[in-house]
Design an enzyme around this catalytic site. Structure first.
Site, mmCIF file in Angstrom:
data_model
loop_
_atom_site.group_PDB
_atom_site.id
_atom_site.type_symbol
_atom_site.label_atom_id
_atom_site.label_comp_id
_atom_site.label_asym_id
_atom_site.label_seq_id
_atom_site.Cartn_x
_atom_site.Cartn_y
_atom_site.Cartn_z
ATOM 1 C CE LYS A 165 42.753 47.736 42.733
ATOM 2 N NZ LYS A 165 42.231 47.492 41.433
ATOM 3 C CG ASP A 211 42.974 49.247 37.693
ATOM 4 O OD1 ASP A 211 43.799 49.844 37.010
ATOM 5 O OD2 ASP A 211 43.052 48.291 38.696
ATOM 6 C CE LYS A 219 45.108 46.819 35.564
ATOM 7 N NZ LYS A 219 43.839 46.870 36.170
ATOM 8 C CG ASP A 270 39.103 51.397 21.752
ATOM 9 O OD1 ASP A 270 39.270 50.986 20.656
ATOM 10 O OD2 ASP A 270 37.829 50.010 22.489
ATOM 11 C CB THR A 277 52.125 42.192 39.428
ATOM 12 O OG1 THR A 277 50.509 42.411 40.166
ATOM 13 C CG2 THR A 277 51.795 43.989 39.423
ATOM 14 N NE ARG A 315 43.553 38.806 46.538
ATOM 15 C CZ ARG A 315 43.802 38.226 45.038
ATOM 16 N NH1 ARG A 315 43.189 37.207 44.876
ATOM 17 N NH2 ARG A 315 44.627 38.193 44.254
#
Length: 243
Positions: free
Chosen positions: A32, A59, A61, A64, A121, A214
């Site tokens: 990603k 990614d 997002k 608009d 999240t 991570r």
């Protein structure tokens, strides 16, 4: 489920990204690329990853007006991304325009997967009700409503936490994919995310893809962490896919 563990390349630049990927030399991954890396390196980082045989979830997002998102998606499709997303808060018309642009710009013969972000999240129900002023709406209700809008717009699925994946499948159908971020090994740090889960939780919830960042990228042994997450997620031994 092979290679449906997506590694989040949340690095500041190309150098750090390439240094990390050397841990997986010779292996084809699903990775990603988010805002941090993309805004520094641009579309060239996507091109490089594709040339090395990796699948790419871009990614960004997008959120608009429909015309702008249509044109942006047309350009992103030309880069050969495998998955891309918009924010469901943009509404049905914007999501439909994103799909039209994505398909218009794709020249590979296989259209990228297009998914919508429901709620981050890092969003809690208190934040939803108090900060965003969406009063009287539970987090589950908001996520499911956004998922239904995404389905109406013709999208392939949504990004959601493990908590909502099962009900989304029940309401939107088993072919409507769920991509689950916030994956942590048991006992791992949650950092700035609130709705997190283990790989096994995601498997039980019938998520189609999981995104781990991570837990892998900051691990002492990233390859071992990836293998552990894959095994917990798939219930089987990790089979390396070489180019």
């Amino acid at each position: 489920m092979q290679n449906t563990v997506i590694i989040a390349l949340d690095f500041p630049d190309r150098s750090n990204t390439e240094s990390f990927l050397r841990n997986f030399h010779g292996e084809s991954l699903f990775v990603k690329v988010g805002m941090e890396l993309f805004y520094r390196e641009g579309i060239s980082i996507v091109n490089t990853l594709k040339e090395k045989g990796h699948r790419v979830f871009l990614d960004l997002k997008l959120h608009d007006i429909p015309n702008t998102v249509h044109k942006a998606m047309k350009n992103l499709a030309a880069a050969g991304v495998d998955m891309v997303n918009v924010h469901g808060a943009g509404g049905i018309s914007m999501m439909a325009a994103a799909k039209e642009g994505l398909y218009a710009g794709s020249s590979s013969g296989q259209n990228p997967l297009l998914i919508a972000v429901t709620q981050l999240t890092s969003t809690s129900e208190e934040m939803l009700n108090e900060e965003l002023l969406i009063k009287g709406c539970s987090l589950d209700q908001a996520v499911l409503h956004y998922a239904l809008n995404a389905k109406k717009a013709g999208l392939d699925g949504v990004v959601s936490s493990v908590n909502e994946s099962t009900v989304i499948k029940e309401v939107c159908g088993s072919q409507f994919i769920t991509v689950t971020p916030g994956i942590r090994l048991a006992g791992g740090k949650v950092h700035d995310q609130i709705r997190v889960a283990t790989p096994r939780d995601a498997a039980i919830a019938k998520a189609d893809y999981i995104v781990a960042g991570r837990s892998i990228t900051e691990a002492e042994d990233p390859r071992a962490a990836y293998t552990q997450i894959y095994q917990e997620w798939s219930g089987q031994q990790h089979e390396i896919t070489y180019r």
